[in-house]
Scaffold this motif. Structure first.
Motif, mmCIF file in Angstrom:
data_model
loop_
_atom_site.group_PDB
_atom_site.id
_atom_site.type_symbol
_atom_site.label_atom_id
_atom_site.label_comp_id
_atom_site.label_asym_id
_atom_site.label_seq_id
_atom_site.Cartn_x
_atom_site.Cartn_y
_atom_site.Cartn_z
ATOM 1 N N SER A 1 0.829 -1.130 -0.086
ATOM 2 C CA SER A 1 0.142 -0.054 -0.135
ATOM 3 C C SER A 1 0.912 1.161 0.029
ATOM 4 N N THR A 2 1.973 1.010 -0.210
ATOM 5 C CA THR A 2 2.889 2.187 -0.654
ATOM 6 C C THR A 2 3.795 2.796 0.677
ATOM 7 N N LEU A 3 3.321 2.374 1.849
ATOM 8 C CA LEU A 3 4.234 3.037 2.943
ATOM 9 C C LEU A 3 5.655 2.466 3.172
ATOM 10 N N THR A 4 6.338 3.174 3.822
ATOM 11 C CA THR A 4 7.574 2.632 4.046
ATOM 12 C C THR A 4 7.764 2.377 5.522
ATOM 13 N N TYR A 5 7.866 1.246 6.036
ATOM 14 C CA TYR A 5 7.938 0.878 7.412
ATOM 15 C C TYR A 5 9.476 1.191 7.799
ATOM 16 N N ASP A 6 9.782 1.989 8.833
ATOM 17 C CA ASP A 6 11.201 2.292 8.926
ATOM 18 C C ASP A 6 11.581 1.280 9.676
ATOM 19 N N THR A 7 11.068 0.755 10.873
ATOM 20 C CA THR A 7 11.904 -0.206 11.584
ATOM 21 C C THR A 7 10.596 -0.920 12.444
ATOM 22 N N GLY A 8 11.375 -2.126 12.964
ATOM 23 C CA GLY A 8 10.048 -2.972 13.453
ATOM 24 C C GLY A 8 10.956 -4.395 13.858
ATOM 25 N N ASN A 9 10.413 -5.069 14.905
ATOM 26 C CA ASN A 9 10.849 -6.387 14.994
ATOM 27 C C ASN A 9 9.850 -7.231 15.574
ATOM 28 N N TYR A 10 8.978 -7.939 14.642
ATOM 29 C CA TYR A 10 7.854 -8.484 14.968
ATOM 30 C C TYR A 10 8.229 -9.843 15.704
ATOM 31 N N GLU A 11 9.255 -10.389 15.268
ATOM 32 C CA GLU A 11 9.765 -11.620 16.097
ATOM 33 C C GLU A 11 9.864 -11.513 17.497
ATOM 34 N N ALA A 12 10.776 -10.406 17.869
ATOM 35 C CA ALA A 12 11.027 -10.289 19.048
ATOM 36 C C ALA A 12 9.969 -9.773 20.186
ATOM 37 N N ALA A 13 8.901 -9.116 19.433
ATOM 38 C CA ALA A 13 7.621 -8.772 20.306
ATOM 39 C C ALA A 13 6.720 -9.987 20.491
ATOM 40 N N THR A 14 6.921 -10.765 19.386
ATOM 41 C CA THR A 14 5.916 -12.033 19.695
ATOM 42 C C THR A 14 6.701 -13.031 20.544
ATOM 43 N N ASP A 15 8.095 -13.024 20.456
ATOM 44 C CA ASP A 15 8.563 -14.160 21.320
ATOM 45 C C ASP A 15 8.501 -13.689 22.720
ATOM 46 N N GLN A 16 8.522 -12.503 22.934
ATOM 47 C CA GLN A 16 8.205 -12.115 24.512
ATOM 48 C C GLN A 16 6.916 -12.215 24.912
ATOM 49 N N ALA A 17 6.170 -11.726 23.910
ATOM 50 C CA ALA A 17 4.514 -11.892 24.487
ATOM 51 C C ALA A 17 4.024 -13.501 24.562
ATOM 52 N N MET A 18 4.681 -14.505 23.789
ATOM 53 C CA MET A 18 4.512 -15.894 23.632
ATOM 54 C C MET A 18 4.726 -16.363 25.266
ATOM 55 N N GLN A 19 5.978 -15.950 25.622
ATOM 56 C CA GLN A 19 6.460 -16.311 26.829
ATOM 57 C C GLN A 19 5.840 -15.795 28.050
ATOM 58 N N MET A 20 5.571 -14.449 27.879
ATOM 59 C CA MET A 20 4.682 -13.699 29.103
ATOM 60 C C MET A 20 3.394 -14.647 29.139
ATOM 61 N N PHE A 21 2.821 -14.722 28.093
ATOM 62 C CA PHE A 21 1.445 -15.454 27.938
ATOM 63 C C PHE A 21 1.591 -16.942 28.491
ATOM 64 N N ASP A 22 2.435 -17.741 28.276
ATOM 65 C CA ASP A 22 2.597 -19.036 28.432
ATOM 66 C C ASP A 22 1.567 -19.628 27.444
ATOM 67 N N TYR A 23 1.928 -19.268 26.253
ATOM 68 C CA TYR A 23 1.029 -19.744 25.063
ATOM 69 C C TYR A 23 0.879 -21.335 25.044
ATOM 70 N N ASP A 24 2.110 -21.892 25.313
ATOM 71 C CA ASP A 24 1.773 -23.470 25.065
ATOM 72 C C ASP A 24 1.172 -23.899 26.038
ATOM 73 N N GLY A 25 1.336 -23.303 27.457
ATOM 74 C CA GLY A 25 0.879 -23.939 28.574
ATOM 75 C C GLY A 25 -0.718 -23.731 28.508
#
Lengths: 170, 283, 827
Positions: free
Chosen positions: C425-449
């Motif tokens: 859609s023509t925007l340029t996302y400058d920065t981000g790290n979806y893996e890092a945020a997701t890893d931390q959230a999954m751990q805090m959430f205890d997704y597997d548990g």
């Protein structure tokens, strides 16, 4: 017109009021106590909460004439010699307010709650303030603040003010 | 919003209040705790010429024991009801239900008599009063009369209280030792009940020996779930027997459909919540 | 010159400073607009239409005028309110259909609640008494309520003069834009391919109400040289300019003040008809006038938000790679166009592709007029709708393909090493790290548990089933690069301004063009200035919300205050330092080239000689001795126009318990990890996330503004519009990762809307995850107990689908629509 005599935040007032005048209008329009605010017309939001003879009430659902002979404590009467009430202090310390419109009612209800239950659980705090709506904070820091205030108001805790103020009239 | 203008009196006795109502005519209304009435005035859904405030009548407040009855003054606040030892001991269901009414501030002002006289079908105190076979003491120009709970609630927001009468007290038989639960189901904490079930049961040696069940918001008036009561009595207390008995909960009800619930959903809820209420009451 | 100690404060940026704003607010020393009490103040009550669509015949004001204390009763034409054209600043297409929006209706009302007359009285009570006596003769017209019906041939027209109920159609096609392939082709190719599928869903965004806690209020005092308007607004600057343009008033004769403002959430981005009426009455009478709305008036007439129908199709390979996305929207404008109303759904156009690499994308939005309250910005504005659409779709497609929903997302999202990334859609996302945020959230959430617990509950057949929902979101905020806004036909720029006044005693007044209403700007901005000027936090005062002190600004919305306004402050501070430097050099008798500035102190390199910036302020005030050729002034002014939006992102995970017997949904756990770039004040950031979550969750579970078949709003009080209280929510577990933005010098991204944008689909995905086992694939928001129970039963085939009736609950004895309550009664 009806003649009423009230004590509000420690001062005695005598006024003639229309019977239809709400206590919150009397506080705001006649006494200039605009710290207490109006947020709805169905008693849902609790922004107008004050203490009437030591108990929290929604001042939009009390007629001014019904307060005749009573003591009213508003958010403006909590400070003592420049010292914030522990609940006020806890709201500040815990970032329990954003726009601040619900805050006077939240603080007055929280003080009432702690007078009744000096050491509430998280769930008890949530239920204790269920009559007060906030749109900014998601309530999390308000709950935190009330529990923080509870700890500071415990006998023996280093509080900025005697705990006896909780739930009391002016 | 601001109410329309009205005159206001604050009598100090029931006799004075009855006289004030008579003098005020058809447009005179009673102010009890005001927690529904004042918002109604603010929304200008009501437009009384005279408001008779019962707040100055000391005799209307308080709870007392009269033989085998507990008598609650109509102007006793919800707050006082929830803290009253006599009620907690002998009429626990009314204490439990009152704890769920609105919020702290409203319970500080609102009264048992006001709530019952308002007769909101979603109000939380009518069903317990019906279940408990409460009696309503009503004062008028010709003195006092007593109305049984079954005859008191007539329709949506309509009771047996005449236009120039005042509800002065509610008498409850004692249910000492009975378990009680008011199972309230609403969308959010502030919302009125979609359906609620008031249940109080007597359990002796693992057997249900007596039961009283009232339903909130299953018709224009509270409804007594007599089918459930009779199905329960004599049964051995178990989840299975209770849930089976609760299947009769929707009998004789006529719930409405609205944005929060269809009538079939209300009927279903009545059964589910009755089961839960009885199990919790039998605790 | 004496040597000064470096007593500059420790780094302020990043500190969890308690707020400067709090003291007044917790003690009741507030200045809400309604607190204004001017001598001779008159009060307004607006007479409003009970009908959604009607011709106005005669209006009889005679009885109203007899009420003691009534000063005047005006119909629209008496004050010229019918001739006003309230502004829409966002004509999204050249041929957009735009009806006249008057301040009071003259001949026809187009939604229930529209004003038709106004009473002016000595008290608000008398004004209301009189308003009830104004007799208006209406001839009812057919209401227009359903968007799809409204677009059909022969439909009743809201505005017959427009010839259609279609406001505009706005299309983006990545094939045509050159930013990707053709979605149409991608979808048709997928339908033919053996290894691909096309999955289509329809979602509804229900109508919401912002419900700021402070009802709107406006006071106008026409007595001075400048007409002064106090208003509970988010946009004092825009309001001032628009009042001038709309009413033909000289702009320099208007002063707008936004005093304490009790929340906005987009709801106070407006040039409201009531603001104009208050001004017109004040002008006519030459007296100060106040209008304060009631809550029921606010719910009925302040603008609403959301209200879209979304038809979304995704082409995807069977192993989970997205090939194309097609989005068709219908967006309900209501009866008129608000200030930015038509552009709200268009803000979503850039966000449906979200964090994913989508090779072909088409967005086609049709805005529709109905006889309902107009819609406009509400927290997130366009982006929550888009995020909901795509994140619900990600779950739907994962289910269809038999993929774990997070794994499906991971296959398609932009990887951290791929930034900066230009989207379809023509925007340029400058920065981000979806893996890092997701890893931390999954751990805090205890997704597997929690997945294990979910499985156990299913096996046991528990009454309360667990559901887990995901939302991996990004959004575009920090509105906005002016050139981008220009390309979207927006009526203004997106820059922001700040000025710094260095007072003689060394204190700093910072005048900002953004206008806070709860965000904590005074605190966060003071922290920035304290660092940039090296002065104590306490020595900074932030001035805002008054066009007399802050004459230039574009106000607060779109999470722009820090990401745009904050940068203007940094630029202004840099100018202050630059202006002070030659003076400092003069004071230190050194060459300017030898002066360095650190932590509030100018010092001569290699020596211990120095002078503080606050001393320079005093020196230029005295002006006894300063270099030739420069002004004795170190104040500075800067305007910052961002080059890009900012793109906060995060991973939100929600667990709910669904009571399968009653349909009740209980929040069980909520975890979110948000990347908002550099954090100025973690306390304030956390607070913004909490509040945003509450509003997004409320859309999923609690709130809706429905209309009945006659066009009457059913949620006309807070009894019926069910906001969550503390007892309905839980504690949220929040955390941050940070990839600083590279498009601004602070590295900040917006935070005000993130929680709201992200949370709604996480909750609904969780609800569906709990009940999919029974065959349920969708439940309309809010997912009320009735709807959840009905969905389970319909899917199981154990009961017929119950019909919702368009009436308020009979229990809502205070409800605006409790028609069955006899008047009075013994209460």
């Amino acid at each position: 017109m009806a003649r009423i005599r009230t004590t509000v935040d420690g001062l005695v007032y005598e006024d003639d009021v229309e019977p239809r005048m709400l206590l919150v209008q009397y506080l705001r329009e006649r006494l200039g106590k605009t710290g207490t605010v109006i947020g709805c017309d169905t008693s849902n939001c609790g922004a107008c909460t004050v203490h009437l003879d030591g108990l929290s009430v929604k001042s939009c659902s009390v007629l001014a004439v019904q307060a005749n002979g009573s003591e009213v404590l508003t958010v403006e009467g909590l400070e003592r010699d420049g010292q914030l009430h522990p609940v006020q202090q806890a709201f500040h310390d815990n970032h329990a307010l954003q726009c601040g419109y619900c805050t006077p009612g939240m603080i007055m209800q929280s003080i009432d709650l702690l007078g009744d239950n000096p050491d509430p659980t998280e769930q008890e705090v949530r239920e204790g303030i269920e009559g007060n709506l906030c749109r900014c904070t998601g309530y999390q820091n308000i709950v935190r603040a009330v529990q923080d205030a509870a700890q500071k108001m415990k006998p023996g805790a280093t509080a900025s003010q005697p705990a006896s103020v909780a739930g009391g009239g002016a | 919003m601001i109410p329309a203008s009205f005159d206001y009196v604050r009598p100090t006795s029931v006799a004075e209040a009855v006289q004030a109502l008579a003098d005020g005519g058809d447009d005179a209304k009673i102010l009890a705790g005001g927690q529904s009435f004042i918002p109604v005035l603010r929304l200008r859904m009501g437009d009384p010429s005279l408001v008779v405030d019962l707040g100055g009548i000391a005799e209307l407040r308080g709870v007392r024991e009269e033989g085998d009855k507990i008598v609650v003054g109509a102007m006793t606040t919800h707050h006082d009801v929830t803290r009253d030892d006599l009620l907690n001991q002998h009429v626990k269901l009314i204490s439990e239900a009152t704890k769920t009414v609105a919020d702290f501030q409203v319970r500080h002002r609102g009264t048992l008599g006001g709530a019952l006289a308002h007769a909101d079908p979603a109000g939380d105190l009518a069903a317990p009063a019906l279940a408990l076979d409460a009696e309503f003491v009503i004062a008028g120009a010709n003195g006092e009369r007593t109305v049984a709970a079954g005859d008191f609630f007539e329709d949506y927001f309509t009771t047996a209280i005449g236009p120039q009468e005042i509800l002065t007290a509610i008498r409850f038989p004692k249910y000492t030792g009975w378990g009680a639960r008011y199972e309230k189901f609403n969308r959010v904490a502030q919302a009125w009940s979609i359906v609620a079930v008031a249940a109080t049961v007597k359990v002796e040696g693992g057997t249900i020996t007596d039961a009283r069940i009232g339903l909130t918001n299953m018709a224009g008036t509270p409804v007594r779930a007599r089918g459930v009561e009779s199905a329960l009595v004599g049964q051995t207390m178990s989840e299975e027997t209770v849930r089976a008995a609760a299947q009769a909960a929707a009998e004789g009800t006529s719930p409405t459909s609205d944005a929060d619930a269809g009538s079939d959903y209300r009927e279903h809820l009545a059964k589910v919540l009755t089961g839960r209420a009885v199990l919790a009451a039998a605790g | 010159m004496t040597t000064v100690e470096n007593n500059a404060p420790a780094q302020e940026i990043g500190r969890d400073r308690r707020r400067k704003e709090d003291r007044r607010l917790i003690t009741g020393r507030t200045r809400w607009t309604d607190n204004q009490a001017l001598t001779g103040l008159l009060h307004l009550s607006i007479v409003r239409s009970p009908f959604a669509h009607a011709e106005i015949g005669s209006i009889d004001t005679s009885a109203a005028k007899q009420i003691p204390g009534v000063v005047a009763v005006y119909t629209a034409s008496d004050i010229g309110a019918d001739a006003v054209q309230l502004p829409c600043a966002w004509p999204i297409t050249k041929d957009m259909k735009s009806p006249q929006r008057p301040a009071l209706a003259g001949s026809r009302v187009n939604f229930a609640g529209e004003g038709v007359a106004v009473v002016v009285a000595r008290s608000a009570a008398a004004a209301k008494d009189a308003a009830e006596l104004v007799e208006v003769d209406y001839t009812e017209l057919e209401p227009v309520l359903d968007m799809e019906e409204a677009l059909k041939e022969g439909a009743t027209l809201v505005h017959p003069e427009l010839g259609t109920n279609e406001n505009a159609q706005w299309v983006f096609d990545s094939g045509e834009a050159g930013s990707g392939g053709s979605a149409t082709e991608a979808l048709s190719a997928a339908e033919k391919a053996d290894d691909q599928v096309v999955i289509t869903r329809r979602f509804r965004q229900q109508r919401l109400v912002p419900v700021f806690m402070e009802p709107r209020s406006t006071v106008v005092d026409p007595s001075g040289e400048q007409l002064v308007m106090w208003s509970s607004t988010q946009v004092p600057h825009i309001l001032k300019t628009m009042l001038a343009l709309t009413l033909g008033l000289p702009e320099h004769k208007i002063r707008v003040i936004a005093p304490d403002v009790g929340g906005g959430f987009g709801g106070k981005i407006a040039v409201a008809p009531e603001e104009v009426v208050t001004l017109l009455v004040a002008q006519k009478l030459g007296k100060p006038v106040k209008w304060t709305e009631t809550r029921s008036e606010s719910l009925l007439t302040a603008h609403h938000g959301r209200d879209q129908i979304q038809d979304i199709s995704m082409a995807v390979t069977k192993d989970g790679i997205i090939k194309g996305l097609d989005v068709k929207l219908l967006a309900d404008m209501g009866a008129y166009l608000g200030l930015v109303g038509p552009g709200v759904p268009i803000l979503g156009a850039f966000m449906f592709n979200a964090i994913y690499k989508i090779p072909a994308y088409r967005f086609d939005c049709t805005n529709v007029f109905t006889t309902k309250t107009l819609t406009d910005a509400y927290r997130g504005a366009g982006r929550p709708e888009a995020t909901f659409g795509i994140e619900r779709m990600m779950d739907e497609v994962a289910v269809e393909l038999g993929l774990e929903p997070m794994e499906f997302r991971k296959k398609n999202w932009i990887k951290h090493e791929e930034f900066p990334f230009t989207t379809v859609s023509t925007l340029t996302y400058d920065t981000g790290n979806y893996e890092a945020a997701t890893d931390q959230a999954m751990q805090m959430f205890d997704y597997d548990g929690l997945r294990r617990e979910q499985e156990e509950r299913r096996k046991r057949g528990d009454v309360k089933q667990l559901g887990l929902g995901i939302s991996t979101f990004t959004e575009m905020c920090g509105l906005a690069p002016s050139r981008v806004l220009g390309s979207l036909d927006y009526g203004a720029g997106g820059w922001e301004t700040a000025s710094i006044r260095m007072l003689p005693t060394g204190k700093a007044e910072v005048v900002v063009g953004v206008s806070p209403h709860g965000q904590g700007h005074e605190t966060a901005f003071s922290q920035i200035i304290a660092d940039k000027l090296g002065v104590p936090f306490e020595d900074v005062e932030i001035l805002h919300g008054d066009t007399q002190s802050s004459y230039r600004g574009l106000d607060t919305y779109g999470s722009r205050s820090l990401a745009v306004g904050g940068i203007a402050m940094v630029k202004a501070a840099e100018k202050v330092v630059a202006k002070a430097k030659p003076i400092a050099a003069h004071m230190l008798e050194a060459s300017e080239d030898d002066i360095e500035f650190t932590a509030g102190k100018f010092s001569v390199k290699g020596t211990d000689k120095g002078v503080g910036i606050q001393d320079v302020a005093l020196a230029v005030f005295a002006a006894h001795d300063y270099p030739e050729g420069i002004e004795p002034d170190i104040d500075a002014h800067a305007t910052f126009d961002p080059e890009n939006f900012s793109y906060p992102h995060g991973t939100h995970l929600c667990a709910v318990e669904v009571d399968t017997e009653t349909g009740f949904v209980q929040l069980h756990k909520y975890v979110c990890v948000d990347d908002v770039g550099t954090v100025i004040n973690p306390l304030i950031v956390e607070g913004q996330i909490h509040g945003g979550l509450a509003q997004g969750i409320a859309q999923a579970l609690f709130e809706e503004a429905p209309y009945d078949e006659s066009g009457t709003l059913l949620s006309g009080t807070l009894v019926d519009y069910t906001l969550p209280s503390a007892a309905d929510l839980i504690n949220f577990d929040t955390a941050n990762t940070s990839t600083p933005s590279t498009t601004n010098p602070l590295g900040v991204k917006g935070v005000g809307e993130a929680g709201t944008i992200a949370s709604t689909p996480a909750v609904v995905n969780a609800v569906l995850d709990a009940v999919r086992q029974y065959g349920v694939s969708d439940i309309d928001m809010p997912t009320t107990p009735f709807r959840v129970w009905t969905a389970i039963n319909s899917a199981k085939g154990t009961a017929g689908r119950a019909d919702e009736a368009d009436v308020a609950s009979p229990g809502a004895g205070l409800g605006s629509t409790a028609k069955d309550m006899p008047e009075g009664g013994n209460l």
